[in-house]
Design an enzyme around this catalytic site. Sequence first.
Site, PDB file in Angstrom:
ATOM      1  N   ASP A 137       0.785  -0.929   0.026  1.00 56.91           N
ATOM      2  CA  ASP A 137      -0.036   0.134   0.052  1.00 56.91           C
ATOM      3  C   ASP A 137       0.862   1.440   0.120  1.00 56.91           C
ATOM      4  O   ASP A 137       2.131   1.235   0.380  1.00 56.91           O
ATOM      5  CB  ASP A 137      -0.869   0.197   1.157  1.00 56.91           C
ATOM      6  CG  ASP A 137      -0.185  -0.123   2.668  1.00 56.91           C
ATOM      7  OD1 ASP A 137       0.789  -0.834   2.496  1.00 56.91           O
ATOM      8  OD2 ASP A 137      -0.456   0.735   3.535  1.00 56.91           O
ATOM      9  N   GLU A 155       0.190  -1.427   5.728  1.00 55.29           N
ATOM     10  CA  GLU A 155       1.001  -1.060   6.500  1.00 55.29           C
ATOM     11  C   GLU A 155       0.953   0.522   7.174  1.00 55.29           C
ATOM     12  O   GLU A 155       1.468   0.785   8.112  1.00 55.29           O
ATOM     13  CB  GLU A 155       2.587  -1.443   5.946  1.00 55.29           C
ATOM     14  CG  GLU A 155       3.862  -0.950   7.006  1.00 55.29           C
ATOM     15  CD  GLU A 155       4.254   0.346   7.066  1.00 55.29           C
ATOM     16  OE1 GLU A 155       5.021   0.881   7.877  1.00 55.29           O
ATOM     17  OE2 GLU A 155       3.889   1.256   6.104  1.00 55.29           O
TER      18      GLU A 155
END
Length: 368
Positions: free
Chosen positions: A20, A85
């Site tokens: 991400d 994350e």
Amino acid sequence: MVAEIGNGQHPKLGFSGHLDTVHENELSHWATPPFEATIHDNRLYGRGTSDMKAGLAQFVITMIELHEQQEPLHGTIRLLATISEELTEEGAAMLSDAGYGDDLDAILFAEPTGVPIAQIDQYFASGAATISSEKLEQLMQATTQSTAPEQHFIINAHKGWISYTVTSRGKAAHSSMPKLGINAIDNLVQYYNAEKAFYHSLTERHPGLGKTVYAPDVFIGGKQVNSIPDLAVEKVKVRTIPELSNENLVRKLRELIQKLNESPTMNLELTVEQSEDPVANNGHDRLTKLLQHHAAAILNEPLALPTIGSSMGTDASEFRRHNPDGEFLIVGPGNTTAHQANEYVEISSFLKMQTLFAIVAINYLQPD
């Protein structure tokens, strides 16, 4: 995603990266389209290039090339690619709970650890990372003899973090009769002042990470100007150290709130949204020494990957929960433009670190 090459035996080396990115923020601040790859002046621009798609791509390329070359690996390399994350680390939490990190002797996390040469002083002065004064002086002297655009570091310890909310509940009343109500903002301000004094009083310090860092970030209270507010909220993110564990810190905060709630007009509540423990290595340095040894010849930077502590948080916190003894290191080709407009990765740094990762992986898996 989990992928593995090798013979399934030890040594076992993990490659971890997250899939991400963060939001692009104000589009007008970008000189290039944030979600298109743009190459200019030896740099690849775009959101996520530095944090951390360059590092993740390097792990994938390294594994593919070693597999295609039929490189005899006397051990195992395992890729752990995670989601979220940047928000919750839930991808790493899921893989950790499933046991994918438990048996790894070491894990590399390819977060960006490069700093443009001209920003090194500013970087350490900001509190983003800690380094000894002697090592910093040595580094600054070495930069005068170097033509490298960046200096990369190994982060061998980083702080944990806690995000929490303190809610103050009062009693609404007409603003012409404030004594008939209980102002939730007043009570929250009283708590906030006590909270600041509490953090200021902390004496715990980690030799490589410094002290706990307190950052109250959001305050919300009141609905309209003619009503006494019956609800106020404070949101806080704290960077934590091993010497004052997350659990002990939360316990102390609850004790503070309990004491304030002894007043009949106080109604405070603490809610912990997320807690990620600090990460520090327990004397293991085999992977560190290999990285530094080969970086001296490959990266050609002022110093060969000096080790530092950092205030950043990474997926390493989640994998550490079930693997207390592995050597966890953060090192990657990106830089301090992470989360900023015009984020980029130096292509030369990317290619050199690609070579470094492959050589270090092969050598780490050699039998003793």
